[in-house]
Design a protein around this motif. Structure first.
Motif, PDB file in Angstrom:
ATOM      1  N   SER A  97       0.609  -1.502  -0.224  1.00 30.34           N
ATOM      2  CA  SER A  97      -0.016  -0.095   0.158  1.00 30.34           C
ATOM      3  C   SER A  97       0.716   1.411   0.194  1.00 30.34           C
ATOM      4  O   SER A  97       0.286   2.494  -0.599  1.00 30.34           O
ATOM      5  N   GLN A  98       2.151   0.914   0.115  1.00 31.95           N
ATOM      6  CA  GLN A  98       2.819   2.632   0.071  1.00 31.95           C
ATOM      7  C   GLN A  98       3.604   2.606  -0.549  1.00 31.95           C
ATOM      8  O   GLN A  98       5.353   2.781  -0.366  1.00 31.95           O
ATOM      9  N   SER A  99       3.331   1.510  -1.567  1.00 31.74           N
ATOM     10  CA  SER A  99       4.365   1.409  -2.958  1.00 31.74           C
ATOM     11  C   SER A  99       5.988   0.866  -2.533  1.00 31.74           C
ATOM     12  O   SER A  99       7.150   1.254  -3.396  1.00 31.74           O
ATOM     13  N   LEU A 100       6.219  -0.357  -1.533  1.00 29.85           N
ATOM     14  CA  LEU A 100       7.825  -0.974  -1.153  1.00 29.85           C
ATOM     15  C   LEU A 100       7.784  -1.810  -1.398  1.00 29.85           C
ATOM     16  O   LEU A 100       6.715  -2.374  -1.112  1.00 29.85           O
ATOM     17  N   LEU A 101       8.708  -2.701  -2.059  1.00 27.28           N
ATOM     18  CA  LEU A 101       8.553  -4.068  -2.263  1.00 27.28           C
ATOM     19  C   LEU A 101       9.439  -4.861  -1.259  1.00 27.28           C
ATOM     20  O   LEU A 101       8.833  -6.170  -0.459  1.00 27.28           O
ATOM     21  N   PHE A 102      10.710  -4.083  -0.698  1.00 25.99           N
ATOM     22  CA  PHE A 102      11.312  -4.782   0.192  1.00 25.99           C
ATOM     23  C   PHE A 102      11.301  -3.573   1.601  1.00 25.99           C
ATOM     24  O   PHE A 102      11.449  -2.343   1.558  1.00 25.99           O
ATOM     25  N   ASP A 103      11.208  -4.569   2.142  1.00 20.09           N
ATOM     26  CA  ASP A 103      11.442  -3.820   3.885  1.00 20.09           C
ATOM     27  C   ASP A 103      12.932  -4.419   4.323  1.00 20.09           C
ATOM     28  O   ASP A 103      12.730  -5.178   5.342  1.00 20.09           O
ATOM     29  N   LEU A 104      13.468  -3.742   4.510  1.00 18.82           N
ATOM     30  CA  LEU A 104      15.560  -4.251   4.229  1.00 18.82           C
ATOM     31  C   LEU A 104      15.469  -4.592   6.167  1.00 18.82           C
ATOM     32  O   LEU A 104      15.363  -3.270   6.491  1.00 18.82           O
ATOM     33  N   SER A 105      16.629  -5.568   6.679  1.00 13.65           N
ATOM     34  CA  SER A 105      17.451  -4.960   7.257  1.00 13.65           C
ATOM     35  C   SER A 105      18.333  -4.466   7.524  1.00 13.65           C
ATOM     36  O   SER A 105      18.735  -3.743   6.637  1.00 13.65           O
ATOM     37  N   GLY A 106      18.326  -3.401   9.204  1.00 13.52           N
ATOM     38  CA  GLY A 106      19.702  -2.287   8.688  1.00 13.52           C
ATOM     39  C   GLY A 106      20.572  -2.659   8.429  1.00 13.52           C
ATOM     40  O   GLY A 106      21.384  -1.664   7.436  1.00 13.52           O
ATOM     41  N   SER A 107      20.946  -4.063   8.838  1.00 13.43           N
ATOM     42  CA  SER A 107      22.335  -4.484   8.032  1.00 13.43           C
ATOM     43  C   SER A 107      22.150  -4.723   6.714  1.00 13.43           C
ATOM     44  O   SER A 107      23.192  -3.587   5.499  1.00 13.43           O
ATOM     45  N   SER A 108      21.552  -5.131   6.145  1.00 14.79           N
ATOM     46  CA  SER A 108      21.223  -4.978   4.336  1.00 14.79           C
ATOM     47  C   SER A 108      20.944  -3.637   3.906  1.00 14.79           C
ATOM     48  O   SER A 108      22.429  -3.720   2.423  1.00 14.79           O
ATOM     49  N   PHE A 109      20.476  -2.044   3.970  1.00 11.37           N
ATOM     50  CA  PHE A 109      20.301  -1.807   3.924  1.00 11.37           C
ATOM     51  C   PHE A 109      21.444  -0.849   3.734  1.00 11.37           C
ATOM     52  O   PHE A 109      21.804  -0.058   3.045  1.00 11.37           O
ATOM     53  N   GLY A 110      22.126  -1.233   5.155  1.00 10.19           N
ATOM     54  CA  GLY A 110      23.964   0.028   4.636  1.00 10.19           C
ATOM     55  C   GLY A 110      24.658  -0.592   4.406  1.00 10.19           C
ATOM     56  O   GLY A 110      25.825  -0.477   3.739  1.00 10.19           O
ATOM     57  N   THR A 111      24.527  -2.429   3.686  1.00  9.24           N
ATOM     58  CA  THR A 111      25.410  -2.789   3.095  1.00  9.24           C
ATOM     59  C   THR A 111      25.426  -2.068   2.129  1.00  9.24           C
ATOM     60  O   THR A 111      26.667  -2.472   0.800  1.00  9.24           O
ATOM     61  N   MET A 112      24.486  -1.904   0.831  1.00 12.27           N
ATOM     62  CA  MET A 112      24.449  -1.104  -0.430  1.00 12.27           C
ATOM     63  C   MET A 112      25.142  -0.100  -0.906  1.00 12.27           C
ATOM     64  O   MET A 112      25.284   1.142  -1.511  1.00 12.27           O
ATOM     65  N   ALA A 113      25.571   0.252   0.391  1.00 18.70           N
ATOM     66  CA  ALA A 113      26.358   1.956   0.857  1.00 18.70           C
ATOM     67  C   ALA A 113      28.140   1.642   0.066  1.00 18.70           C
ATOM     68  O   ALA A 113      28.121   0.612   0.820  1.00 18.70           O
ATOM     69  N   ILE A 114      28.346   3.205   0.365  1.00 20.21           N
ATOM     70  CA  ILE A 114      29.744   2.829  -0.207  1.00 20.21           C
ATOM     71  C   ILE A 114      30.065   2.598   1.622  1.00 20.21           C
ATOM     72  O   ILE A 114      29.679   3.376   2.209  1.00 20.21           O
ATOM     73  N   SER A 115      31.342   1.994   1.523  1.00 22.37           N
ATOM     74  CA  SER A 115      32.354   1.392   2.530  1.00 22.37           C
ATOM     75  C   SER A 115      32.343   3.131   3.754  1.00 22.37           C
ATOM     76  O   SER A 115      32.571   4.004   3.570  1.00 22.37           O
ATOM     77  N   GLY A 116      31.925   3.202   4.847  1.00 22.23           N
ATOM     78  CA  GLY A 116      31.826   4.005   5.725  1.00 22.23           C
ATOM     79  C   GLY A 116      29.891   5.483   5.670  1.00 22.23           C
ATOM     80  O   GLY A 116      30.290   6.145   6.533  1.00 22.23           O
ATOM     81  N   LYS A 117      30.067   4.627   4.694  1.00 23.57           N
ATOM     82  CA  LYS A 117      28.578   5.643   4.527  1.00 23.57           C
ATOM     83  C   LYS A 117      27.046   4.559   4.960  1.00 23.57           C
ATOM     84  O   LYS A 117      26.399   5.468   4.265  1.00 23.57           O
ATOM     85  N   GLU A 118      27.471   3.710   5.414  1.00 24.51           N
ATOM     86  CA  GLU A 118      26.374   3.227   6.173  1.00 24.51           C
ATOM     87  C   GLU A 118      25.216   3.875   6.439  1.00 24.51           C
ATOM     88  O   GLU A 118      24.285   3.811   5.915  1.00 24.51           O
ATOM     89  N   ASN A 119      25.307   4.437   7.500  1.00 22.96           N
ATOM     90  CA  ASN A 119      24.601   5.363   8.542  1.00 22.96           C
ATOM     91  C   ASN A 119      23.822   6.619   7.587  1.00 22.96           C
ATOM     92  O   ASN A 119      22.444   7.322   7.537  1.00 22.96           O
ATOM     93  N   GLN A 120      24.554   7.070   6.785  1.00 22.09           N
ATOM     94  CA  GLN A 120      24.256   8.451   5.423  1.00 22.09           C
ATOM     95  C   GLN A 120      22.925   7.504   4.813  1.00 22.09           C
ATOM     96  O   GLN A 120      22.088   8.617   4.718  1.00 22.09           O
ATOM     97  N   LEU A 121      23.420   5.935   4.108  1.00 22.03           N
ATOM     98  CA  LEU A 121      21.934   6.065   2.923  1.00 22.03           C
ATOM     99  C   LEU A 121      20.974   5.765   4.328  1.00 22.03           C
ATOM    100  O   LEU A 121      20.284   5.414   3.728  1.00 22.03           O
ATOM    101  N   ARG A 122      21.314   5.377   5.535  1.00 21.74           N
ATOM    102  CA  ARG A 122      20.191   4.903   6.309  1.00 21.74           C
ATOM    103  C   ARG A 122      19.363   6.083   6.657  1.00 21.74           C
ATOM    104  O   ARG A 122      18.455   6.075   6.368  1.00 21.74           O
ATOM    105  N   ASN A 123      20.036   6.378   7.196  1.00 23.15           N
ATOM    106  CA  ASN A 123      18.935   8.150   7.445  1.00 23.15           C
ATOM    107  C   ASN A 123      17.863   8.335   5.613  1.00 23.15           C
ATOM    108  O   ASN A 123      17.028   9.153   6.490  1.00 23.15           O
ATOM    109  N   VAL A 124      18.263   8.374   4.867  1.00 21.91           N
ATOM    110  CA  VAL A 124      17.559   8.420   3.939  1.00 21.91           C
ATOM    111  C   VAL A 124      16.375   7.793   3.658  1.00 21.91           C
ATOM    112  O   VAL A 124      15.425   8.860   3.906  1.00 21.91           O
TER     113      VAL A 124
END
Length: 269
Positions: free
Chosen positions: A124-151
């Motif tokens: 209903s919110q047009s989302l397909l995945f609700d990733l774990s915090g680890s999974s979401f952060g792993t998509m980031a450039i090393s050292g910028k995991e928290n910046q990506l999670r803040n999105v």
């Protein structure tokens, strides 16, 4: 189960009318581009994250893996899936690659995640995945995991892939409700593209018929046992997808098994 409650989502919903000058009565599903293929095997979708920033989302989740989500081979790289993908548990244990490129902190490198949970509100919110915090952060450039999670919510690309838990055999977590008349177990760590079927047989009786198990919930399969149906039990598994390969976990459930315990086989696809 995963529930999407990120501040960024509410900020997004608040800004949309100001940017496009229309009311909240629009259909969110009209914005869902998850079915559009990029031409290279990847499709586009939106993803969020939940739970501890460096954790495994929730303990166990709707698939019934319990604390296995935090340990190898899952190693917290898991995701809850929208109900349209979760498919009443049929997607439990299947693997997807996800990556992001739109935000400056995205690495663009694919991350393989396993479906271990359901996100009932995601469609209903047009989302397909609700990733774990680890999974979401792993998509980031090393050292910028928290910046990506803040999105909070990120446009991603995804594709379904075969699971490959190298060096890991299939395990069976016996359901706590199992008794002498009923047997159920969660199937864990199968390679490939999920399961098409699970069967049970008394290991002591050669040539006996296999009992067809039925999906119960999540990754749990169940069967009613005939009278005097005694362990040890063997389990025959049929691979999903186009493979339909079968393997047998011989005598994997011992004669003295206990509900709630996990038993490791010697096989995998």
């Amino acid at each position: 189960m995963a529930f999407v409650l990120h501040n960024s989502l509410f900020t997004y919903l608040a800004l949309v009318p100001l940017l496009f000058n229309f009311c909240y009565c629009f259909n969110l599903k009209l914005l869902n581009v998850s079915k559009l293929d990029s031409g290279s095997g990847w499709s586009s979708a939106r993803a969020s994250w939940y739970g501890n920033p460096s954790g495994a989302g929730s303990v166990g989740g709707a698939c019934g893996y319990q604390n296995a989500v935090e340990a190898a081979p899952f190693s917290s790289l898991i995701t809850a899936a929208a109900s349209s993908i979760y498919n009443s548990g049929k997607a439990c244990g299947t693997c997807f690659q996800v990556k992001c490129t739109r935000t400056a902190s995205c690495s663009g490198n694919p991350v393989t995640v396993v479906i271990t949970d359901e996100c009932p509100g995601c469609d209903s919110q047009s989302l397909l995945f609700d990733l774990s915090g680890s999974s979401f952060g792993t998509m980031a450039i090393s050292g910028k995991e928290n910046q990506l999670r803040n999105v909070g919510i990120e446009q991603i690309q995804y594709r379904r892939v075969h699971c490959n838990f190298a060096g890991v055999s299939i395990a069976f977590r016996v359901d706590p409700g199992t008794n002498e008349n009923y047997f159920a177990a969660a199937v864990e760590f199968e390679n490939g593209d999920g399961l098409a079927g699970v069967e049970l047989k008394q290991a002591a009786k050669s040539g006996g018929a296999w009992l067809k198990m039925q999906p119960s919930w999540g990754a749990v399969w169940k069967v009613d046992l005939p009278p005097n149906y005694k362990p040890p039990f063997s389990v025959r598994l049929t691979a999903g997808g186009n493979s339909r390969k079968t393997i047998i976990a011989d005598k994997v459930i011992p004669a003295n098994y206990k509900p709630g315990q996990t038993y490791r086989s010697m096989v995998n696809f």
